[in-house]
Design a protein around this motif. Structure first.
Motif, mmCIF file in Angstrom:
data_model
loop_
_atom_site.group_PDB
_atom_site.id
_atom_site.type_symbol
_atom_site.label_atom_id
_atom_site.label_comp_id
_atom_site.label_asym_id
_atom_site.label_seq_id
_atom_site.Cartn_x
_atom_site.Cartn_y
_atom_site.Cartn_z
ATOM 1 N N MET A 84 60.206 20.206 45.469
ATOM 2 C CA MET A 84 59.802 21.131 44.409
ATOM 3 C C MET A 84 59.726 22.517 45.029
ATOM 4 O O MET A 84 59.103 22.705 46.068
ATOM 5 N N GLU A 85 60.400 23.467 44.395
ATOM 6 C CA GLU A 85 60.303 24.868 44.844
ATOM 7 C C GLU A 85 59.778 25.671 43.667
ATOM 8 O O GLU A 85 60.525 25.961 42.732
ATOM 9 N N GLY A 86 58.486 25.946 43.668
ATOM 10 C CA GLY A 86 57.868 26.572 42.497
ATOM 11 C C GLY A 86 57.951 25.580 41.349
ATOM 12 O O GLY A 86 57.485 24.443 41.473
ATOM 13 N N ASP A 87 58.579 25.997 40.253
ATOM 14 C CA ASP A 87 58.716 25.125 39.084
ATOM 15 C C ASP A 87 60.057 24.412 39.063
ATOM 16 O O ASP A 87 60.405 23.771 38.077
ATOM 17 N N THR A 88 60.831 24.582 40.125
ATOM 18 C CA THR A 88 62.197 24.055 40.147
ATOM 19 C C THR A 88 62.286 22.856 41.080
ATOM 20 O O THR A 88 61.765 22.894 42.193
ATOM 21 N N LEU A 89 62.942 21.820 40.603
ATOM 22 C CA LEU A 89 63.265 20.689 41.468
ATOM 23 C C LEU A 89 64.585 21.023 42.137
ATOM 24 O O LEU A 89 65.552 21.391 41.454
ATOM 25 N N LYS A 90 64.612 20.896 43.464
ATOM 26 C CA LYS A 90 65.848 21.195 44.169
ATOM 27 C C LYS A 90 66.290 19.968 44.958
ATOM 28 O O LYS A 90 65.519 19.431 45.767
ATOM 29 N N GLY A 91 67.499 19.554 44.695
ATOM 30 C CA GLY A 91 68.040 18.373 45.360
ATOM 31 C C GLY A 91 69.146 18.765 46.319
ATOM 32 O O GLY A 91 70.047 19.526 45.969
ATOM 33 N N THR A 92 69.052 18.253 47.529
ATOM 34 C CA THR A 92 70.093 18.492 48.532
ATOM 35 C C THR A 92 70.657 17.132 48.920
ATOM 36 O O THR A 92 69.940 16.290 49.469
ATOM 37 N N PHE A 93 71.918 16.931 48.566
ATOM 38 C CA PHE A 93 72.553 15.626 48.773
ATOM 39 C C PHE A 93 73.838 15.806 49.576
ATOM 40 O O PHE A 93 74.450 16.869 49.565
ATOM 41 N N THR A 94 74.207 14.742 50.282
ATOM 42 C CA THR A 94 75.440 14.734 51.056
ATOM 43 C C THR A 94 76.286 13.563 50.578
ATOM 44 O O THR A 94 75.754 12.459 50.371
ATOM 45 N N ARG A 95 77.558 13.798 50.377
ATOM 46 C CA ARG A 95 78.469 12.695 50.052
ATOM 47 C C ARG A 95 78.692 11.848 51.284
ATOM 48 O O ARG A 95 79.004 12.367 52.348
ATOM 49 N N LYS A 96 78.571 10.544 51.095
ATOM 50 C CA LYS A 96 78.761 9.664 52.256
ATOM 51 C C LYS A 96 80.231 9.587 52.656
ATOM 52 O O LYS A 96 80.544 9.339 53.810
ATOM 53 N N ASP A 97 81.144 9.812 51.692
ATOM 54 C CA ASP A 97 82.567 9.626 52.018
ATOM 55 C C ASP A 97 83.164 10.805 52.783
ATOM 56 O O ASP A 97 84.077 10.613 53.576
ATOM 57 N N ASN A 98 82.668 12.030 52.553
ATOM 58 C CA ASN A 98 83.293 13.168 53.241
ATOM 59 C C ASN A 98 82.286 14.108 53.911
ATOM 60 O O ASN A 98 82.679 15.124 54.484
ATOM 61 N N GLY A 99 81.001 13.799 53.800
ATOM 62 C CA GLY A 99 79.981 14.602 54.476
ATOM 63 C C GLY A 99 79.671 15.939 53.821
ATOM 64 O O GLY A 99 78.855 16.705 54.316
#
Ligand code: MYR
Length: 131
Positions: A84-99
């Motif tokens: 959570m950043e302030g009122d914002t949900l922030k998602g950081t994801f990595t693709r397993k197939d290509n990084g």
């Protein structure tokens, strides 16, 4: 609060985004009309999500700051976490197939939930209304 049921109302640049993600044209056409509906139940830093679309129904559990795995509707596997950043949900994801990284945010703007997606410099939005 993000709690409740959200139905996708419209997309911005979503087809371009999916193209960058390597989704073929037929799937892009289907995916841009997938009637995505998300039900969110947040309790403290724990989230339970139900995702319903023309492709599938899946339930997802995650805790803010804790890495988990997520399979996209086409089977592409991601790993990452939401914070959570302030009122914002922030998602950081990595693709397993290509990084490569996929950044996504969810934010309530007025009476809408706006989800932004960014991959390889291409940004898209899906805008949801309560339903
Ligand atoms: C969730 O909170 O809904 C589960 C984790 C979501 C991870 C990010 C989802 C990105 C899905 C991108 C779909 C675009 C198809 C090219």
């Amino acid at each position: 609060t993000f709690n409740g049921t959200w139905k996708v109302d419209r997309n911005e640049n979503y087809e371009k985004f999916m193209e960058e993600m390597g989704i073929n044209m037929v799937k892009r056409k289907l995916a841009s009309h997938d009637n995505l509906k998300i039900t969110v139940e947040q309790t403290g830093d724990k989230f339970h999500l139900k995702e319903v679309s023309t492709f599938r129904t899946v339930e997802i559990d995650f805790t803010l700051g804790v890495t988990f795995n997520y399979s996209m509707a086409d089977g592409t596997e991601l790993t990452g976490s939401w914070v959570m950043e302030g009122d914002t949900l922030k998602g950081t994801f990595t693709r397993k197939d290509n990084g490569k990284m996929l950044i996504t945010t969810r934010k309530i703007i007025g009476d809408e939930l706006v989800q932004c997606y960014c991959y390889e410099g291409v940004e898209a939005k899906r805008i949801f209304k309560r339903g």
